[in-house]
Scaffold this active site. Structure first.
Site, mmCIF file in Angstrom:
data_model
loop_
_atom_site.group_PDB
_atom_site.id
_atom_site.type_symbol
_atom_site.label_atom_id
_atom_site.label_comp_id
_atom_site.label_asym_id
_atom_site.label_seq_id
_atom_site.Cartn_x
_atom_site.Cartn_y
_atom_site.Cartn_z
ATOM 1 N N SER A 48 0.831 -1.212 0.000
ATOM 2 C CA SER A 48 0.000 0.000 0.000
ATOM 3 C C SER A 48 0.865 1.261 0.000
ATOM 4 O O SER A 48 0.381 2.362 -0.238
ATOM 5 C CB SER A 48 -0.932 -0.006 1.208
ATOM 6 N N CYS A 49 2.150 1.115 0.277
ATOM 7 C CA CYS A 49 3.066 2.263 0.260
ATOM 8 C C CYS A 49 3.213 2.801 -1.168
ATOM 9 O O CYS A 49 2.971 2.094 -2.136
ATOM 10 C CB CYS A 49 4.444 1.864 0.769
ATOM 11 N N VAL A 50 3.622 4.069 -1.268
ATOM 12 C CA VAL A 50 3.827 4.696 -2.571
ATOM 13 C C VAL A 50 5.243 5.257 -2.641
ATOM 14 O O VAL A 50 5.704 5.904 -1.698
ATOM 15 C CB VAL A 50 2.815 5.839 -2.811
ATOM 16 N N VAL A 67 6.393 6.672 0.899
ATOM 17 C CA VAL A 67 5.215 7.078 1.681
ATOM 18 C C VAL A 67 4.508 5.849 2.267
ATOM 19 O O VAL A 67 4.243 4.881 1.560
ATOM 20 C CB VAL A 67 4.233 7.867 0.789
ATOM 21 N N GLY A 114 0.814 1.800 -3.994
ATOM 22 C CA GLY A 114 -0.601 1.961 -3.641
ATOM 23 C C GLY A 114 -1.476 0.798 -4.024
ATOM 24 O O GLY A 114 -2.627 0.971 -4.417
#
Lengths: 182, 208
Positions: A48-50, A67, A114
């Site tokens: 899910s991190c970007v 992120v 993401g």
């Protein structure tokens, strides 16, 4: 999503990038900036991190931010991990790039990540964390008036993301293959 | 706000409590597996750690290494989730046990292997959670477990997205197990959600 493209491009060998002498790993919540054109910034295993890949081709400065969450909920944590939150991380990334000689008006950005790795609809707030992160990153970039050149977001697969500082090229690899965004 | 970061830090007693619960959970999971394969399965080690989230992927080989995750959400007296992560090598060894193959026979994850893996995830995940619910007399209704094969970092992100809103560390339990003639060597991580830990500690009489 990217699977159609993968078929056209065929398997891409990322080993030349992955074996670069000046590989700089960008961990959870970190921001790394380099002015070495041969440097390669990398974030491994994003769910899910970007990864926000920013570069100024004229100054040959590149930066990457990993992120984790969309909005700052813990200032202490943000001091330790300036790239953890999309909203307050973005100005920090840009300032860091400016400190290394980049010019705000020349900075371009590519983003990747993401994904929602879990399919089951069990936890509303968490399941779309990937989507929330992407929205927060886009919003933060919009308010800084910095354009997104390419994005490789969403889906259900984890990604590793490389940015070549000198060219601004982003390579995204999933379990099933790799895509290059020149 | 400032003390939230320290909130999840477990003292010795709390760590011992979580350890004993994790042990019961893993024990129960192993009996479930043993029933499935009709063989005795022993746990050879269990260690509990509190590590920075950024270092957790290294415990299963690195953020970009392919691993297998079992994700369980639950509701009832409390909501939360639990993540079990292990290396494919461990899974392949277990599949050999499950399918009665020679050690090392399973090298790929095709449909049958993935289905065996899903079944294994189902048993391990729900047995683990049920043991803890029973020990604390809690009504916890687990979701069907979801089994994911992906990069370690991507799978751990699912757990981190909740935990890292509160803290920068995660609590993990690491174990290895096997039958009398072979060990599924490798790491098996159990990562409770922040909410889960809170529920456990308060129901066991430790105020958090």
């Amino acid at each position: 999503m990217i699977s159609g493209k993968l078929d056209q491009l065929g398997p891409i060998d990322v080993s030349s990038i992955a074996r670069s002498d000046s590989l700089i790993a960008v961990g959870l919540g970190e921001i790394k900036v380099s002015r070495d054109p041969s440097a390669v910034l990398v974030s491994f295993g994003l769910g899910s991190c970007v990864a926000v890949c920013a570069y100024d081709l004229t100054a040959r400065v590149g930066g990457m931010m990993h992120v984790v969450l969309p909005y700052c909920s813990n200032k202490d944590s943000a001091r330790k991990f300036p790239g953890k939150y999309a909203d307050i991380g973005m100005p920090t990334l840009i300032r860091e790039m400016e400190n290394h000689g980049a010019m705000r008006t020349r900075i371009q950005v590519k983003i990747a990540g993401g994904a929602s790795v879990i399919h089951a609809a069990t936890f509303d707030g968490l399941l779309d964390m990937g989507q929330k992160n992407v929205v927060a990153v886009r919003t933060a970039l919009e308010s800084e008036s910095i354009p997104i050149v390419s994005s490789d977001t969403g889906g259900h697969k984890g990604r590793s993301v490389w940015l070549v500082v000198g060219t601004g090229g982003m390579t995204v690899r999933t379990a099933s293959g790799a895509t290059v965004y020149p | 706000m400032d003390n939230r970061v320290a909130d999840i830090t477990l003292n010795k007693d709390e760590m011992r409590l979580w350890g004993s619960l994790a042990l019961q959970g893993i024990d129960n999971a192993m009996s479930g597996l043993a029933t499935m394969v009709n063989r005795e399965i022993r746990m050879s080690s269990l260690s509990l750690k509190q590590v920075p989230a950024s270092e957790a992927p290294d415990l299963v080989g690195g953020a970009d290494k392919m691993v297998i995750g079992i994700y369980l959400a639950f509701e009832g007296d409390a909501t939360g989730h639990l993540m079990l992560v292990h290396q494919p090598d461990v899974a392949l060894a277990i599949i050999d046990m499950l399918l009665g193959n020679e050690p090392g026979a399973t090298r790929d994850l095709n449909e049958m292997e993935q289905s065996a893996l899903g079944e294994m995830g189902n048993i391990i995940g729900s047995a683990f959670l049920n043991a803890i619910a029973d020990a604390l007399s809690l009504r916890l209704q687990p979701s069907p477990p979801e089994v994911i094969l992906d990069m370690a970092g991507a799978i751990l992100d699912v757990a981190f997205a909740e935990i890292l809103q509160q803290t920068d560390d995660v609590i993990v339990a690491e174990t290895s197990f096997g039958t009398s003639d072979r060990q599924a060597r490798g790491t098996f991580l159990v990562i409770p959600s922040f909410n889960f830990l809170k529920v456990i500690l308060s129901n066991a009489g430790v105020e958090k």
